[in-house]
Design an enzyme around this catalytic site. Structure first.
Site, PDB file in Angstrom:
ATOM      1  N   ASP A 108      10.681 -92.910  76.782  1.00 36.36           N
ATOM      2  CA  ASP A 108      11.672 -93.801  76.053  1.00 36.36           C
ATOM      3  C   ASP A 108      12.785 -94.448  76.851  1.00 36.36           C
ATOM      4  O   ASP A 108      12.494 -94.264  78.078  1.00 36.36           O
ATOM      5  CB  ASP A 108      12.329 -92.902  74.692  1.00 36.36           C
ATOM      6  CG  ASP A 108      13.309 -91.902  75.245  1.00 36.36           C
ATOM      7  OD1 ASP A 108      13.284 -91.837  76.433  1.00 36.36           O
ATOM      8  OD2 ASP A 108      13.879 -91.195  74.285  1.00 36.36           O
TER       9      ASP A 108
ATOM     10  N   CYS B 267      11.440 -88.154  78.466  1.00 40.62           N
ATOM     11  CA  CYS B 267      12.473 -88.807  77.351  1.00 40.62           C
ATOM     12  C   CYS B 267      13.848 -88.100  77.930  1.00 40.62           C
ATOM     13  O   CYS B 267      13.945 -87.444  78.991  1.00 40.62           O
ATOM     14  CB  CYS B 267      12.221 -88.367  76.065  1.00 40.62           C
ATOM     15  SG  CYS B 267      12.176 -86.768  75.503  1.00 40.62           S
TER      16      CYS B 267
ATOM     17  N   THR C  97      15.707 -85.309  77.049  1.00 40.33           N
ATOM     18  CA  THR C  97      15.489 -83.808  77.321  1.00 40.33           C
ATOM     19  C   THR C  97      13.842 -83.307  77.727  1.00 40.33           C
ATOM     20  O   THR C  97      13.746 -82.119  78.209  1.00 40.33           O
ATOM     21  CB  THR C  97      15.744 -83.188  76.147  1.00 40.33           C
ATOM     22  OG1 THR C  97      14.800 -83.501  74.910  1.00 40.33           O
ATOM     23  CG2 THR C  97      17.209 -83.059  75.609  1.00 40.33           C
TER      24      THR C  97
ATOM     25  N   HIS D 231      -2.594 -71.251  83.828  1.00 35.15           N
ATOM     26  CA  HIS D 231      -2.894 -70.493  82.468  1.00 35.15           C
ATOM     27  C   HIS D 231      -3.267 -71.050  81.249  1.00 35.15           C
ATOM     28  O   HIS D 231      -3.835 -70.629  80.471  1.00 35.15           O
ATOM     29  CB  HIS D 231      -1.672 -69.381  82.257  1.00 35.15           C
ATOM     30  CG  HIS D 231      -1.652 -68.382  83.347  1.00 35.15           C
ATOM     31  ND1 HIS D 231      -0.747 -67.392  83.423  1.00 35.15           N
ATOM     32  CD2 HIS D 231      -2.169 -68.286  84.653  1.00 35.15           C
ATOM     33  CE1 HIS D 231      -0.915 -66.511  84.526  1.00 35.15           C
ATOM     34  NE2 HIS D 231      -1.684 -66.994  85.228  1.00 35.15           N
TER      35      HIS D 231
ATOM     36  N   HIS E  60      -8.096 -66.901  80.365  1.00 37.16           N
ATOM     37  CA  HIS E  60      -6.991 -67.691  80.066  1.00 37.16           C
ATOM     38  C   HIS E  60      -7.805 -68.909  79.086  1.00 37.16           C
ATOM     39  O   HIS E  60      -7.236 -69.489  78.363  1.00 37.16           O
ATOM     40  CB  HIS E  60      -6.328 -68.475  81.071  1.00 37.16           C
ATOM     41  CG  HIS E  60      -5.553 -67.584  82.031  1.00 37.16           C
ATOM     42  ND1 HIS E  60      -4.393 -66.998  81.523  1.00 37.16           N
ATOM     43  CD2 HIS E  60      -5.686 -67.322  83.266  1.00 37.16           C
ATOM     44  CE1 HIS E  60      -4.126 -66.381  82.328  1.00 37.16           C
ATOM     45  NE2 HIS E  60      -4.524 -66.444  83.508  1.00 37.16           N
TER      46      HIS E  60
HETATM   47  C1  RB5 Z   1      17.452 -90.336  73.233  1.00 40.96           C
HETATM   48  O1  RB5 Z   1      18.748 -90.497  72.861  1.00 40.96           O
HETATM   49  C2  RB5 Z   1      16.772 -88.792  73.245  1.00 40.96           C
HETATM   50  O2  RB5 Z   1      17.117 -88.087  71.776  1.00 40.96           O
HETATM   51  C3  RB5 Z   1      15.373 -88.680  73.577  1.00 40.96           C
HETATM   52  O3  RB5 Z   1      15.234 -89.156  74.853  1.00 40.96           O
HETATM   53  C4  RB5 Z   1      15.183 -87.341  73.584  1.00 40.96           C
HETATM   54  O4  RB5 Z   1      15.905 -86.540  74.303  1.00 40.96           O
HETATM   55  C5  RB5 Z   1      14.679 -86.681  72.589  1.00 40.96           C
HETATM   56  O5  RB5 Z   1      14.179 -85.478  72.458  1.00 40.96           O
END
Ligand code: RB5
Length: 147
Positions: free
Chosen positions: A7, A64, A66, A97, A132
């Site tokens: 994203d 993204c 996180t 695994h 596995h």
């Molecule tokens: C975008 O602000 C953020 O929510 C997205 O990149 C991600 O971290 C969501 O899991």
């Protein structure tokens, strides 16, 4: 062929990963996003995951903010095993695994150098099969039949 997707939050790190793949001579397809405009991670994560599930791409790397949201989306696609990695040990074992066919990274969590170490370890690791394989098949059976 490696599927890439991100994203807006992951756009810059995805570019760093693409340059690393270029240096290694590995081919990739970038399923977007291609601009810094705010967007929805499932749109691009799902496109990349479908490309891996269909065999168009062998593996995929998602980014993204996180790493979690885009991995949640990817794991909804049948046949996808995607884990979010913040260090190389997890990435290597997820391959050895769990035979992960995708990994996700958090651009707001880790730096560029660590991200490349994770990608490098994951790309070079081999699935160990054996016991596995049986465990992965348990997951696949559930995915197919619901039991
Ligand atoms: C975008 O602000 C953020 O929510 C997205 O990149 C991600 O971290 C969501 O899991």
């Amino acid at each position: 062929m490696i599927a890439l997707a991100s994203d807006h939050a992951g756009l810059e790190l995805k570019g760093v990963i693409a340059r690393y793949l270029d240096e290694r001579g590995l081919q990739y397809t970038d399923f977007g996003t291609h601009t810094a405009a705010s967007c929805n991670y499932p749109e691009f994560g799902l496109k990349a995951a479908q490309a891996v599930a269909s065999g168009q791409c062998e593996r995929g790397i998602l980014v993204c903010g996180t790493g979690f949201g885009i991995s949640l989306a990817a794991n909804k696609v049948r046949g996808i095993r995607c884990v979010n990695c913040s260090e190389p040990y997890t990435a290597v074992l997820s391959r050895g695994h769990n035979n992960t066919n995708m990994i996700s990274l958090g651009a707001r969590v880790i730096g560029h150098g660590l991200a490349i170490s994770i990608v490098e370890g994951w790309l070079d690791a081999q699935f160990e099969a054996g016991r596995h394989q049986d465990r992965i098949e348990m997951i696949s059976r559930y995915e197919e039949s619901g039991v």
